[in-house]
Scaffold this motif. Structure first.
Motif, short mmCIF file in Angstrom:
data_model
loop_
_atom_site.label_atom_id
_atom_site.label_comp_id
_atom_site.label_asym_id
_atom_site.label_seq_id
_atom_site.Cartn_x
_atom_site.Cartn_y
_atom_site.Cartn_z
N MET A 1 0.90 -1.26 0.07
CA MET A 1 0.00 -0.05 0.05
C MET A 1 0.87 1.18 -0.03
N ALA A 2 0.25 2.30 -0.35
CA ALA A 2 1.02 3.59 -0.43
C ALA A 2 1.55 4.20 0.87
N VAL A 3 2.73 4.90 0.48
CA VAL A 3 3.45 5.37 1.71
C VAL A 3 2.48 6.77 2.00
N VAL A 4 2.48 7.51 0.66
CA VAL A 4 1.91 8.71 0.58
C VAL A 4 0.68 8.53 -0.11
N GLU A 5 -0.44 9.28 0.33
CA GLU A 5 -1.76 9.16 -0.61
C GLU A 5 -2.39 10.50 -0.34
N LEU A 6 -2.30 11.04 -1.41
CA LEU A 6 -2.95 12.42 -1.23
C LEU A 6 -4.36 12.50 -2.28
N THR A 7 -5.36 12.92 -1.70
CA THR A 7 -6.57 13.00 -2.58
C THR A 7 -7.09 14.14 -2.64
N GLN A 8 -7.57 14.83 -3.60
CA GLN A 8 -8.10 16.01 -3.85
C GLN A 8 -7.50 17.00 -2.94
N ILE A 9 -6.26 17.05 -2.74
CA ILE A 9 -5.77 18.15 -1.95
C ILE A 9 -5.86 19.56 -2.50
N THR A 10 -6.32 20.56 -1.64
CA THR A 10 -6.14 21.93 -1.98
C THR A 10 -5.28 22.56 -0.76
N LYS A 11 -4.63 23.79 -1.13
CA LYS A 11 -4.03 24.59 -0.06
C LYS A 11 -4.00 26.04 -0.61
N ALA A 12 -4.75 26.99 0.22
CA ALA A 12 -5.17 28.24 -0.03
C ALA A 12 -4.20 29.06 1.11
N TYR A 13 -3.88 30.24 0.53
CA TYR A 13 -3.33 31.32 1.64
C TYR A 13 -3.99 32.55 1.59
N GLY A 14 -4.24 32.98 2.95
CA GLY A 14 -4.75 34.56 2.87
C GLY A 14 -6.28 34.42 2.83
N ALA A 15 -6.82 35.38 2.95
CA ALA A 15 -8.44 35.67 3.01
C ALA A 15 -8.94 36.55 2.35
N GLY A 16 -9.98 36.51 1.85
CA GLY A 16 -10.83 37.59 0.83
C GLY A 16 -10.07 37.89 -0.35
N GLU A 17 -10.01 39.23 -0.71
CA GLU A 17 -9.42 39.57 -1.97
C GLU A 17 -7.82 38.94 -2.25
N ASN A 18 -7.27 38.69 -0.88
CA ASN A 18 -5.82 38.23 -0.98
C ASN A 18 -5.77 36.78 -1.16
N ARG A 19 -6.84 35.95 -0.89
CA ARG A 19 -6.78 34.80 -0.94
C ARG A 19 -6.39 33.95 -2.39
N GLN A 20 -5.25 33.03 -2.16
CA GLN A 20 -4.66 32.64 -3.44
C GLN A 20 -4.54 31.14 -3.20
N THR A 21 -5.21 30.46 -4.18
CA THR A 21 -4.86 28.90 -4.00
C THR A 21 -3.81 28.44 -4.74
N VAL A 22 -3.00 27.69 -3.88
CA VAL A 22 -1.59 27.35 -4.19
C VAL A 22 -1.56 25.91 -4.91
N LEU A 23 -2.12 25.11 -4.12
CA LEU A 23 -2.54 23.93 -4.74
C LEU A 23 -4.00 23.45 -5.10
N LYS A 24 -4.08 22.92 -6.23
CA LYS A 24 -5.54 22.68 -6.52
C LYS A 24 -5.70 21.15 -7.01
N ASP A 25 -6.57 20.51 -6.05
CA ASP A 25 -7.07 19.07 -6.35
C ASP A 25 -6.08 18.30 -6.69
N VAL A 26 -5.08 18.28 -5.79
CA VAL A 26 -3.97 17.33 -6.38
C VAL A 26 -4.08 15.69 -5.63
N ASP A 27 -4.10 14.91 -6.65
CA ASP A 27 -4.01 13.65 -6.33
C ASP A 27 -2.66 13.11 -6.47
#
Ligand SMILES: Nc1ncnc2c1ncn2[C@@H]1O[C@H](COP(=O)(O)OP(=O)(O)O)[C@@H](O)[C@H]1O
Ligand SMILES: [Mg+2]
Length: 226
Positions: free
Chosen positions: A1-27
């Motif tokens: 079985m996998a050591v690393v299993e990422l499913t639909q990972i997103t990562k965003a920084y900041g809030a409101g207008e400054n919000r920036q999505t840095v990782l988008k649906d990473v599998d």
């Protein structure tokens, strides 16, 4: 079985207008013993992804299992334990502690892991020899070249016998020849069956691994096995 299993990972920084999505649906799934490079240009989200894989940061959404453990369910203390036990980190700038000797640097993760002083020293000496610096145990990092410092950092990463070696641009601060020597060491570790994830923006580095995962603008473009 996998050591690393990422499913639909997103990562965003900041809030409101400054919000920036840095990782988008990473599998992404990485099996035990795989040697993988994550290749992408500057700003594509490589270090963000590494921080999540290494449990230095948590995703905004999605699911992450490291060695069958659901990371999103863990407390800060448990995350610290999992980082110490499961992951060996190697950074571009080595990140050795300047006031500790080479052997003390390598032993440090074992202090956190509660290993006895005698056993710590034995394992640190073994690994220092393994990376070709057996004579340098009592010197300080600034007395070593960059390539030697990275060897010490690799020994430190290996000392806890981690499930996963995670390296962020490990040759980025080294000249080409020294960088290639460090790559040689990673190739040996891969041949021994270590699971290695290496982050790079350099295609000539990336091609040296068995599998290349491309990341662009926060999206994993290709994560297929060779
Ligand atoms: N802690 C943070 N806070 C806000 N933005 C961040 C943070 N870390 C990274 N970023 C942003 O995320 C994007 C990807 O960064 P990073 O993961 O470091 O990329 P890479 O390692 O591929 O160069 C960049 O636009 C960067 O400015
Ligand atoms: Mg980076």
């Amino acid at each position: 079985m996998a050591v690393v299993e990422l499913t639909q990972i997103t990562k965003a920084y900041g809030a409101g207008e400054n919000r920036q999505t840095v990782l988008k649906d990473v599998d992404l799934s990485i099996e035990a013993g795989e040697y993988v490079t994550i290749l992408g240009p500057s700003g594509s989200g490589k270090s963000t992804l590494m921080n999540i894989i290494g449990c230095l940061d948590i995703p905004s959404s999605g699911n992450y299992h490291l060695q069958h453990q659901d990371v999103s369910q863990l407390s800060e203390d448990e995350l610290a334990r999992i980082r110490n036990q499961e992951v060996g980190f190697i950074f571009q700038q080595f990140q050795l502690l300047p006031r500790l000797t080479v052997l003390q640097n390598i032993e440090l993760p074992l202090i956190y892991a509660g290993v006895s002083p005698k056993e710590r020293r034995r394992r640190a000496v073994d690994l220092l020899t393994r990376v070709g610096l057996g004579e340098k145990g009592s010197v300080y990092p600034h007395q070593l070249s960059g390539g030697q410092q990275q060897r010490v950092a690799i020994a430190r990463a290996l000392v806890t016998k981690p499930t996963l070696l995670l390296a962020d641009e490990p040759t980025g601060a080294l000249d080409q020849k020294t960088g290639q020597q460090i790559m040689g060491l990673f190739h040996e570790l891969a041949d021994e069956g270590k699971t290695i994830v290496m982050i790079t923006h350099d295609i000539t580095i990336a091609k040296q691994a068995k599998r290349i995962v491309r990341i662009e603008d926060g999206q994993v473009q290709e994560a297929s096995h060779p």
